[in-house]
Design a protein around this motif. Structure first.
Motif, PDB file in Angstrom:
ATOM      1  N   TYR A 157      -3.215  -4.449  -0.478  1.00 12.70           N
ATOM      2  CA  TYR A 157      -2.164  -4.371   0.091  1.00 12.70           C
ATOM      3  C   TYR A 157      -2.125  -3.094   1.516  1.00 12.70           C
ATOM      4  O   TYR A 157      -2.072  -2.086   0.681  1.00 12.70           O
ATOM      5  CB  TYR A 157      -0.630  -4.218   0.230  1.00 12.70           C
ATOM      6  CG  TYR A 157       0.345  -4.675   0.732  1.00 12.70           C
ATOM      7  CD1 TYR A 157       0.695  -5.452   1.861  1.00 12.70           C
ATOM      8  CD2 TYR A 157       1.391  -3.013   0.561  1.00 12.70           C
ATOM      9  CE1 TYR A 157       1.647  -4.775   2.521  1.00 12.70           C
ATOM     10  CE2 TYR A 157       2.493  -3.466   1.157  1.00 12.70           C
ATOM     11  CZ  TYR A 157       2.618  -4.044   2.616  1.00 12.70           C
ATOM     12  OH  TYR A 157       3.774  -4.382   3.379  1.00 12.70           O
ATOM     13  N   GLY A 158      -1.670  -3.439   2.673  1.00 14.91           N
ATOM     14  CA  GLY A 158      -1.953  -2.262   3.560  1.00 14.91           C
ATOM     15  C   GLY A 158      -0.216  -2.586   5.273  1.00 14.91           C
ATOM     16  O   GLY A 158      -0.200  -3.610   5.027  1.00 14.91           O
ATOM     17  N   VAL A 159       0.022  -1.137   4.909  1.00 14.31           N
ATOM     18  CA  VAL A 159       1.076  -1.010   6.549  1.00 14.31           C
ATOM     19  C   VAL A 159       0.401  -0.076   7.364  1.00 14.31           C
ATOM     20  O   VAL A 159      -0.380   0.207   7.200  1.00 14.31           O
ATOM     21  CB  VAL A 159       2.143  -0.801   6.041  1.00 14.31           C
ATOM     22  CG1 VAL A 159       2.983  -1.872   5.226  1.00 14.31           C
ATOM     23  CG2 VAL A 159       2.255   0.274   5.812  1.00 14.31           C
ATOM     24  N   HIS A 179       5.169  -0.624  -5.208  1.00 24.32           N
ATOM     25  CA  HIS A 179       4.479  -1.944  -5.626  1.00 24.32           C
ATOM     26  C   HIS A 179       3.125  -1.419  -6.351  1.00 24.32           C
ATOM     27  O   HIS A 179       2.131  -1.870  -6.765  1.00 24.32           O
ATOM     28  CB  HIS A 179       4.237  -1.684  -3.861  1.00 24.32           C
ATOM     29  CG  HIS A 179       3.230  -3.606  -4.272  1.00 24.32           C
ATOM     30  ND1 HIS A 179       2.946  -4.777  -4.607  1.00 24.32           N
ATOM     31  CD2 HIS A 179       1.707  -4.122  -3.089  1.00 24.32           C
ATOM     32  CE1 HIS A 179       2.438  -5.623  -4.456  1.00 24.32           C
ATOM     33  NE2 HIS A 179       1.547  -5.289  -3.535  1.00 24.32           N
ATOM     34  N   GLY A 180       2.010  -0.042  -5.163  1.00 21.43           N
ATOM     35  CA  GLY A 180       0.923   0.585  -5.658  1.00 21.43           C
ATOM     36  C   GLY A 180       0.356   0.824  -5.442  1.00 21.43           C
ATOM     37  O   GLY A 180      -1.065   1.207  -5.869  1.00 21.43           O
ATOM     38  N   SER A 181      -0.253   0.307  -3.523  1.00 26.66           N
ATOM     39  CA  SER A 181      -0.649   0.906  -2.605  1.00 26.66           C
ATOM     40  C   SER A 181      -0.854   2.386  -2.037  1.00 26.66           C
ATOM     41  O   SER A 181       0.512   2.892  -1.866  1.00 26.66           O
ATOM     42  CB  SER A 181      -1.064  -0.077  -1.872  1.00 26.66           C
ATOM     43  OG  SER A 181      -1.850   0.270  -0.721  1.00 26.66           O
ATOM     44  N   PRO A 182      -2.277   2.533  -2.373  1.00 24.05           N
ATOM     45  CA  PRO A 182      -1.810   3.919  -1.307  1.00 24.05           C
ATOM     46  C   PRO A 182      -2.129   3.902   0.164  1.00 24.05           C
ATOM     47  O   PRO A 182      -2.061   4.763   0.920  1.00 24.05           O
ATOM     48  CB  PRO A 182      -3.212   4.960  -1.962  1.00 24.05           C
ATOM     49  CG  PRO A 182      -4.220   3.631  -2.102  1.00 24.05           C
ATOM     50  CD  PRO A 182      -3.289   2.443  -2.303  1.00 24.05           C
ATOM     51  N   ASN A 183      -2.576   2.936   1.021  1.00 27.91           N
ATOM     52  CA  ASN A 183      -2.672   2.289   1.957  1.00 27.91           C
ATOM     53  C   ASN A 183      -1.672   2.825   3.042  1.00 27.91           C
ATOM     54  O   ASN A 183      -1.238   0.738   3.910  1.00 27.91           O
ATOM     55  CB  ASN A 183      -3.100   0.763   2.479  1.00 27.91           C
ATOM     56  CG  ASN A 183      -5.507   1.172   1.756  1.00 27.91           C
ATOM     57  OD1 ASN A 183      -6.133   1.866   1.501  1.00 27.91           O
ATOM     58  ND2 ASN A 183      -5.563   0.287   0.857  1.00 27.91           N
ATOM     59  N   THR A 447      -4.884   5.868   5.165  1.00 29.70           N
ATOM     60  CA  THR A 447      -5.616   5.230   5.800  1.00 29.70           C
ATOM     61  C   THR A 447      -5.458   5.564   7.208  1.00 29.70           C
ATOM     62  O   THR A 447      -4.527   5.419   7.227  1.00 29.70           O
ATOM     63  CB  THR A 447      -5.961   4.191   4.895  1.00 29.70           C
ATOM     64  OG1 THR A 447      -6.795   4.547   3.155  1.00 29.70           O
ATOM     65  CG2 THR A 447      -6.740   3.253   5.966  1.00 29.70           C
ATOM     66  N   ALA A 448      -7.416   5.547   7.880  1.00 33.22           N
ATOM     67  CA  ALA A 448      -6.852   5.237   8.865  1.00 33.22           C
ATOM     68  C   ALA A 448      -7.004   4.251   9.419  1.00 33.22           C
ATOM     69  O   ALA A 448      -7.427   3.106   9.268  1.00 33.22           O
ATOM     70  CB  ALA A 448      -7.947   6.404  10.229  1.00 33.22           C
ATOM     71  N   TYR A 449      -5.773   4.462  10.732  1.00 34.14           N
ATOM     72  CA  TYR A 449      -5.178   2.850  10.730  1.00 34.14           C
ATOM     73  C   TYR A 449      -6.214   1.349  11.495  1.00 34.14           C
ATOM     74  O   TYR A 449      -6.905   0.439  10.910  1.00 34.14           O
ATOM     75  CB  TYR A 449      -5.005   2.976  12.556  1.00 34.14           C
ATOM     76  CG  TYR A 449      -3.991   1.810  12.936  1.00 34.14           C
ATOM     77  CD1 TYR A 449      -2.349   2.144  12.700  1.00 34.14           C
ATOM     78  CD2 TYR A 449      -4.521   0.706  13.310  1.00 34.14           C
ATOM     79  CE1 TYR A 449      -2.180   1.336  13.848  1.00 34.14           C
ATOM     80  CE2 TYR A 449      -4.025   0.119  13.809  1.00 34.14           C
ATOM     81  CZ  TYR A 449      -2.561  -0.334  14.419  1.00 34.14           C
ATOM     82  OH  TYR A 449      -1.361  -1.319  15.198  1.00 34.14           O
ATOM     83  N   TYR A 450      -7.567   2.306  12.263  1.00 39.51           N
ATOM     84  CA  TYR A 450      -8.064   1.488  12.463  1.00 39.51           C
ATOM     85  C   TYR A 450      -9.308   1.417  11.772  1.00 39.51           C
ATOM     86  O   TYR A 450      -9.671   0.359  11.518  1.00 39.51           O
ATOM     87  CB  TYR A 450      -9.271   1.901  13.497  1.00 39.51           C
ATOM     88  CG  TYR A 450     -10.510   1.871  14.549  1.00 39.51           C
ATOM     89  CD1 TYR A 450     -10.460   0.284  15.036  1.00 39.51           C
ATOM     90  CD2 TYR A 450     -11.648   1.594  13.929  1.00 39.51           C
ATOM     91  CE1 TYR A 450     -11.447  -0.865  15.410  1.00 39.51           C
ATOM     92  CE2 TYR A 450     -13.250   1.079  14.969  1.00 39.51           C
ATOM     93  CZ  TYR A 450     -12.833  -0.158  15.789  1.00 39.51           C
ATOM     94  OH  TYR A 450     -13.523  -0.442  16.240  1.00 39.51           O
ATOM     95  N   LYS A 451      -9.898   1.778  10.845  1.00 38.22           N
ATOM     96  CA  LYS A 451     -10.956   2.344   9.560  1.00 38.22           C
ATOM     97  C   LYS A 451     -10.257   1.230   8.593  1.00 38.22           C
ATOM     98  O   LYS A 451     -10.813   0.347   7.857  1.00 38.22           O
ATOM     99  CB  LYS A 451     -11.324   3.418   8.683  1.00 38.22           C
ATOM    100  CG  LYS A 451     -11.883   3.824   9.304  1.00 38.22           C
ATOM    101  CD  LYS A 451     -12.128   6.167   8.819  1.00 38.22           C
ATOM    102  CE  LYS A 451     -12.480   6.701   9.878  1.00 38.22           C
ATOM    103  NZ  LYS A 451     -12.586   8.441   9.209  1.00 38.22           N
TER     104      LYS A 451
END
Length: 806
Positions: A157-159, A179-183, A447-451
């Protein structure tokens, strides 16, 4: 749902516009009705008009820069002005607002507002949706997130992070951690990129407090270097233009370095029209002159510089003669500005987005600018960088929202490598994994948006499965919308929450209606000054349109449905606000009742004090050996952000992927350079093109071109033109501008919104539309190896578009 109940995007928007319900709800049915009321204070005194407070959202969602007073008559918001109590622009008493702020009423009452939750019923990209309930949408989202967490892990999961968004940076980050996501997918087109580079070059205790090169006491500065900095667009009502013009009247000399002489650049003593993307070469040449001609501060260098001898030897090769054909700047002008920067003191440098995060050499460009200021002895002196007056403490002590960083689990790899929790699981690190700590990052791992979006296509190291987008259109916010579209089509689950139907919504599984900040009362802010402390909350200017809800409420609702309620005040946003106000001496009820905010006057006699000048032991305490990193031991010879190589400890220049000097074979067919402004005073990135007051001032997608260049191609001022790169093509209207280099074109991104009230269309994001990002090269190998900055320059050709915009 019957076939008749299915809605395409267009019919859905027509439905919202046709809701005379909008007029009934707001009393506002036309642009004419939005014109400011003349009732003002007299109407308030008579009781005919009510005034309510709101923080202006027109420079970004959930910003608390400018405090406004909103006048409401007969249930309709009729007028807005700056709040004189708050200290906007030039200080207390100011009622000014920029063009966007003055048009805020049109955002609330826009005909294109999303009013109801929508569920996709067609193929991704087809734009077929049907209305659903909030319960149905939220249950589906919660169920999908829990299912994917079980099947793929929470990291799937990412935002998407838009321009800094207080909701996401606090509540959204808290949700990610629980939730447990670093993204947290940061744009890498932001102030953070400059902060990272300043932090590792000239220090600072943490990310938000990186040592600044901008002069903190402009009235004492003799030379101001404005480098890729566009404050007449990005900070027009926040005091910067006002302060600079006042200082110029009192004798301040200005060097303005940017491709287009826009706004305040016309007030500069020297304008340096550098080719887009080549500022790094210019910065290295300036350093070379200052060192080679012995213009540096020997005492500072001897005592406070790490590896200066290595830098001096390295820079010998980067002369003005080397830089001139790259940058397009005459050799003599490079020497001139270098000698001024090396001899005029105090000197300060405003470093802008144009060089810090819009170029693939962003890190070294900023680092070199920092080194120029440092070795000339202009750090920590009155009128120089990082030497601002120290304000008395705030009289209102509030608390931030705890993002619960300790809840994000550490993986085995995090433990083994000593990483901050979650870093090993990042799908596309914005900065190197080893660099990401709570001191260096904004609010946690990024995390970088585009990556992150590209991981969906490459599945390297794993694909994101669910993405949530708030107030951000990924088909305009980052590079290469063609690849972004591919990723959105392949993505398992995409949820959008926004006020307007942006072009990425067609690929969403659910689209949720967000209310504006003017329709909720869930955020407050403070402004501290010598006179006292101002604190105010957003008051409801109107009830939420349709079934729209606040972004704050979304997170609380989702958390409760997923079993995280205890960490989210059991869904009670007022409880969250009370927690932030606890100990401040001000209650939530008092804040909401204060229609002009609350000003706590300073009665203790405290006044701003001068800083401790040249306190270099403290200023550089976070740096290796406690010194400015001329030879960078913090990041040098360590893995880059993609683990594809090592970062150089000394400045290097790569240049844009395509440039006149770097790729002459490409330049034969594509002889012009194009770039775009980062901020513009008539929109907020790609939003507000639908606002009539703003759109009538820029009705069509524009490109600025030197008249001499235009005439070579038979292009008249106002002609529709076709601009082609090797990566795509767009159509725009040519606008003559004498003060732009003949080989440069400048535009702006984001034209997807139509303006129905002026009968002006929105433009598509792919070939043949007007999204400038389609022109750029977005190969990951061209991103900055330290901070993921990406270039926004490329080579193009231009021609008159036959048939215009038909």
């Amino acid at each position: 749902m019957t076939q008749e109940g299915k809605l395409t995007r267009r019919t859905f928007l027509q439905g919202t516009a046709a809701l005379g319900a909008m007029a009934a709800l707001s009393g506002c049915a036309s642009q004419e009705a939005l014109k400011p009321s003349s009732a003002g204070e007299a109407g308030v005194a008579s009781g005919e008009v009510e005034v309510r407070h709101a923080w202006c959202q027109m420079c970004g969602p959930a910003r608390t820069h400018c405090s406004t007073l909103c006048y409401i008559k007969d249930g309709r918001w009729t007028n807005v002005e700056g709040n004189p109590e708050a200290g906007n622009n030039w200080g207390r008493g100011s009622r000014s607002l920029c063009a966007k702020g003055n048009a805020a009423m049109a955002v609330l009452y826009a005909p294109g507002r999303i009013l109801y939750p929508m569920k996709r019923v067609g193929e991704k990209g087809e734009g077929k949706f049907e209305r659903c309930s909030w319960d149905e949408a939220m249950d589906a989202i919660a169920s999908k997130l829990l299912e994917q967490k079980e099947q793929y892990g929470a990291k799937s999961y990412g935002v998407l992070s838009p321009q800094f968004y207080a909701v996401l940076g606090t509540m959204g980050r808290r949700f990610l951690n629980v939730h447990g996501s670093p993204n947290y997918m940061h744009s890498a087109i932001c102030n953070s990129q400059r902060m990272f580079s300043r932090l590792v070059t000239i220090g600072g205790p943490k990310h938000a407090q990186a040592t600044d090169t901008a002069p903190g006491q402009l009235g004492k500065t003799k030379l101001l270097v404005v480098w890729g900095y566009n404050s007449e667009n990005s900070a027009i009502n926040q005091g910067n233009p006002y302060a600079r013009l006042n200082a110029i009247e009192k004798g301040l000399k200005v060097i303005d370095i940017r491709p287009m002489q826009d706004g305040l650049a016309s007030k500069a003593d020297i304008w340096v029209p550098v080719r887009p993307g080549t500022d790094g070469a210019l910065a290295m040449a300036i350093l070379s002159v200052i060192i080679g001609e012995d213009l540096y501060d020997h005492d500072f260098v001897e005592n406070w510089c790490n590896g200066f001898d290595k830098l001096a030897e390295h820079m010998k090769q980067y002369t003005p003669e080397w830089a001139s054909p790259i940058t397009g700047i005459p050799v003599e002008q490079i020497y001139e500005i270098a000698r001024l920067m090396g001899t005029v003191k105090p000197m300060g440098i405003n470093i802008g987005n144009g060089i810090g995060d819009q170029q693939n050499d962003g890190h070294w460009t900023v680092a070199c600018a920092c080194l120029i200021e440092a070795i000339t002895g202009n750090l920590g002196i009155a009128g120089g960088g990082s030497a601002g007056m120290v304000a008395p403490p705030s009289l209102v002590k509030t608390k931030g929202i705890d993002v619960l960083s300790d809840r994000l689990p550490k993986s085995k790899e995090d433990e083994e490598k000593g990483y901050m929790a979650g870093v090993a699981d990042l799908v596309g690190p914005e900065t190197p994994r080893w660099f990401q700590t709570m001191e260096t990052q904004e609010s946690g791992p990024t995390t970088a948006y585009y990556k992150g979006l590209m991981s969906i296509l490459t599945e390297d190291p794993y694909p994101l499965r669910c993405i949530f987008g708030q107030s951000s259109n990924p088909l305009s916010a980052t590079r290469s919308p063609k690849k972004v579209e591919e990723a959105l089509k392949k993505l398992d689950f995409y949820v959008v929450m926004d006020t307007q139907w942006n072009s990425s919504c067609d690929y969403a599984d659910y689209v949720l209606p967000a209310c504006t900040n003017y329709e909720s009362s869930y955020q407050f802010g403070t402004k501290n000054s010598a006179a006292g402390t101002f604190v105010a909350i957003n008051q409801k200017i109107a009830e939420p349109m349709g079934e729209s809800r606040s972004d704050w409420e979304y997170y609380l609702d989702l958390a409760v449905r997923m079993g995280y309620g205890e960490d989210f005040w059991n869904g009670d946003m007022d409880a969250c606000l009370r927690e932030q106000l606890d100990g401040s001496g001000i209650t939530l009820e008092e804040l909401r009742a204060a229609n002009k905010g609350i000003f706590v006057e300073r009665t203790d006699g405290a006044k701003p004090t001068e800083p401790v000048y040249q306190d270099y032991a403290k200023m550089f305490a976070s740096l290796p050996n406690g010194k400015v990193q001329c030879y960078n031991e913090w990041i040098g010879n360590k893995p880059n952000c993609d683990d594809t190589g090592e970062i150089s400890p000394l400045p290097v220049y790569h240049g844009p992927a395509e440039s006149i000097a770097g790729t002459p074979d490409i330049a034969k067919e594509y002889p012009l350079i194009i770039s775009d402004v980062h901020a513009y005073r008539l929109c907020n990135h790609s939003y507000y093109v639908d606002v009539p007051y703003l759109r009538e001032l820029q009705p069509y997608p524009w490109v600025k071109i030197n008249p001499s260049t235009a005439k070579q191609y038979g292009i008249e001022d106002g002609d529709w033109v076709k601009i082609e790169s090797r990566h795509g093509w767009v159509k725009m209207v040519a606008r003559y501008l004498e003060s732009i280099a003949p080989d440069v074109l400048m535009s702006r991104r984001g034209w997807w919104q139509p303006c129905e009230e002026l009968d002006l269309p929105g433009y598509e994001h792919l070939d043949g539309g007007s999204e400038i990002n389609v022109l750029y090269d977005a190969e990951l190998k061209n991103f900055d190896p330290f901070n993921s900055a990406m270039s926004k320059q490329t080579l193009v050709k231009i021609s008159k578009l036959e048939g215009g915009d038909e």
